[in-house]
Design an enzyme around this catalytic site. Structure first.
Site, PDB file in Angstrom:
ATOM      1  CB  CYS A  83      -0.924  -0.005   1.217  1.00  0.00           C
ATOM      2  SG  CYS A  83      -1.909   1.497   1.371  1.00  0.00           S
ATOM      3  NE  ARG A  86       2.467   0.815   3.433  1.00  0.00           N
ATOM      4  CZ  ARG A  86       3.606   0.141   3.473  1.00  0.00           C
ATOM      5  NH1 ARG A  86       4.046  -0.314   4.623  1.00  0.00           N
ATOM      6  NH2 ARG A  86       4.313  -0.056   2.369  1.00  0.00           N
ATOM      7  CD1 TRP A 256      -7.213   8.386  -1.422  1.00  0.00           C
ATOM      8  CD2 TRP A 256      -8.000   8.812   0.631  1.00  0.00           C
ATOM      9  NE1 TRP A 256      -6.220   8.993  -0.700  1.00  0.00           N
ATOM     10  CE2 TRP A 256      -6.673   9.268   0.562  1.00  0.00           C
ATOM     11  CE3 TRP A 256      -8.710   8.992   1.829  1.00  0.00           C
ATOM     12  CZ2 TRP A 256      -6.022   9.879   1.641  1.00  0.00           C
ATOM     13  CZ3 TRP A 256      -8.062   9.588   2.900  1.00  0.00           C
ATOM     14  CH2 TRP A 256      -6.736  10.024   2.798  1.00  0.00           C
ATOM     15  CD  GLU A 261      -5.981   1.731  -6.103  1.00  0.00           C
ATOM     16  OE1 GLU A 261      -6.311   2.758  -5.471  1.00  0.00           O
ATOM     17  OE2 GLU A 261      -6.151   0.575  -5.657  1.00  0.00           O
TER      18      GLU A 261
HETATM   19  N1  ARG Z   1      -6.780  -1.867  -6.718  1.00  0.00           N
HETATM   20  C1  ARG Z   1      -8.055  -2.168  -6.178  1.00  0.00           C
HETATM   21  C2  ARG Z   1      -9.154  -1.697  -7.099  1.00  0.00           C
HETATM   22  O1  ARG Z   1      -8.865  -1.104  -8.095  1.00  0.00           O
HETATM   23  C3  ARG Z   1      -8.246  -1.548  -4.795  1.00  0.00           C
HETATM   24  C4  ARG Z   1      -7.157  -1.829  -3.782  1.00  0.00           C
HETATM   25  C5  ARG Z   1      -7.170  -0.893  -2.602  1.00  0.00           C
HETATM   26  N2  ARG Z   1      -6.970   0.462  -3.022  1.00  0.00           N
HETATM   27  C6  ARG Z   1      -6.991   1.544  -2.211  1.00  0.00           C
HETATM   28  N3  ARG Z   1      -6.808   2.694  -2.770  1.00  0.00           N
HETATM   29  N4  ARG Z   1      -7.211   1.433  -0.933  1.00  0.00           N
HETATM   30  O2  ARG Z   1     -10.323  -1.832  -6.872  1.00  0.00           O
END
Ligand code: ARG
Length: 391
Positions: A83, A86, A256, A261
């Protein structure tokens, strides 16, 4: 030393701790010491340790205090070596719902989790902790890998409408009686929850618990025309929270999103929504020639659409440049405190423009510290809709 040894009544061999109890005692002790080292309380760790040992002897397990649960969950985030986000680990809010063991109240509490975490768009990091595993009584389980996921409907020709990643869970939900959604590429899956001593059951999430952001590119209407969207909150529900030897397999948590991602993975990966060829064609790029860098250019535009849309909708979202700087700040802060920051380079470095971010240009120690969030293979199998028990 000898006197102490002689004075202590010897337990009969059969009454000693089982290997599992002894292991639990060790892990509990390590955690209680860490907790007291970081949050000193009167009496120090020894009194609490004696209590924990007695409780383990009597019941085979022990119950965390709310302070321990809160500290443990926050440190589990701090120790998440994949992560990048953090820096704010101390701000994690903890909802203690350890009393819940049945599927229906758990599903309702998950919906409430989403409402509190979404907070009208100002996303709050939050974890909800349901009943842990106990000897002879496995904890409840949430089969979904995240509370909000889009269905992937498999067609006869093998193609998938929606998110191929969730095709297995979609099959399972349909088998368990879910009628399915309107068959768009973005149908929100129901929760599949297995209560203690129960079969998995499906629960539709109430609409008002699921905030979604329609995607809109700042200069061009393609993403709106295509009906692209993504959900506001990434709430992981398939990882096991482990604190001091206690396992909480049902403990959904969220932070968030970081734009990449969605823009560089969920919508772009060839085994997910695979949108780069479509975006590139729309941009008039030569998709026959890798060296036109059509993938790279489409990736940038897709990611611009994601960031622009979340900003316009007033939904918290980080970008990879900012989040990378924050992570380096986190590293410095933690090092200053003398604490290790375990990190996995291949996860920390963003999936696009890696070398333009600070986190790329260094190395990390990838230790697996506890408290932590663990991926258990059974949970991954469940998220693929495969049962280890018979349905
Ligand atoms: N990578 C994952 C997704 O696209 C989520 C993982 C957690 N991501 C976060 N920003 N807490 O759904």
């Amino acid at each position: 030393m000898i006197r102490k040894f002689l004075a202590r009544p010897r337990r009969p061999a059969s009454g000693g701790p089982t290997p599992a109890e002894a292991a639990l005692c060790r892990e509990a002790a390590e955690f209680v010491r860490l907790h007291h080292a970081e949050e000193p309380a009167p009496g120090g760790p020894e009194r609490r340790l004696a209590q924990v040992r007695d409780e383990i002897r009597a019941t085979g397990t022990y119950r965390h205090t709310i302070e321990e649960l809160t500290f443990g969950a926050r440190v589990a985030w701090r120790n998440s070596n994949r992560c990048i986000g953090r820096l704010y680990w101390r701000s994690l809010r903890v909802r203690d719902l350890r009393g819940l063991t049945d599927a229906e109240p758990i599903a309702e509490a998950c919906a409430e989790h989403l409402i509190q975490a979404t907070n009208g768009g100002r996303i709050r990091p939050l974890i909800t902790v349901f009943a842990p595993d106990a000897p002879g009584r496995p904890a409840p389980r949430i089969w979904n890998e995240q509370l909000i996921r889009y269905a992937g409907y498999r067609a006869r020709d093998g193609r998938v409408l929606g998110d191929p990643r969730n095709a297995g869970l979609t099959d399972l939900a349909l088998r368990l009686g879910w009628p399915g959604g309107p068959r768009t590429a973005f149908d929100v899956l129901p929760l599949v929850v297995e209560g203690v001593d129960d079969k998995p059951r499906v629960f539709e999430l109430p609409r008002h618990a699921v905030l979604e952001v329609p995607l809109d590119h700042p200069d061009d209407p393609w993403s709106r025309e295509w009906g692209l969207r993504w959900h506001a909150v990434p709430a992981i529900s398939g990882m096991c929270l482990e604190i001091g030897g206690i396992h909480y397999p049902a403990a959904p948590f969220n932070g968030w999103y970081m734009g990449t991602e969605i823009g560089a993975r969920n919508l772009a990966d060839t085994d997910r929504y695979d949108l780069l060829p479509r975006v590139a064609r729309r941009l008039g790029l030569d998709t026959a020639d890798d060296r036109s860098l059509w993938k790279d250019r489409a990736l940038v535009e897709l990611n611009r659409a994601v960031l622009h849309s979340f900003d316009r909708a007033g939904v918290t979202m980080a970008d990879h440049h900012t989040e990378s700087r924050r992570f380096v700040r986190h590293l410095e802060r933690e090092e200053h405190k003398g604490r290790p920051v375990p990190a996995d380079w291949s996860w920390i470095v963003p999936p696009m423009s890696g070398s333009t971010t600070e986190v790329f240009h260094r190395t990390y120690d990838a230790a697996e510290l506890r408290p932590g969030f663990a991926h258990h293979p059974e949970a991954a199998a469940r998220a693929r809709g495969e049962s280890i028990r018979r349905l």
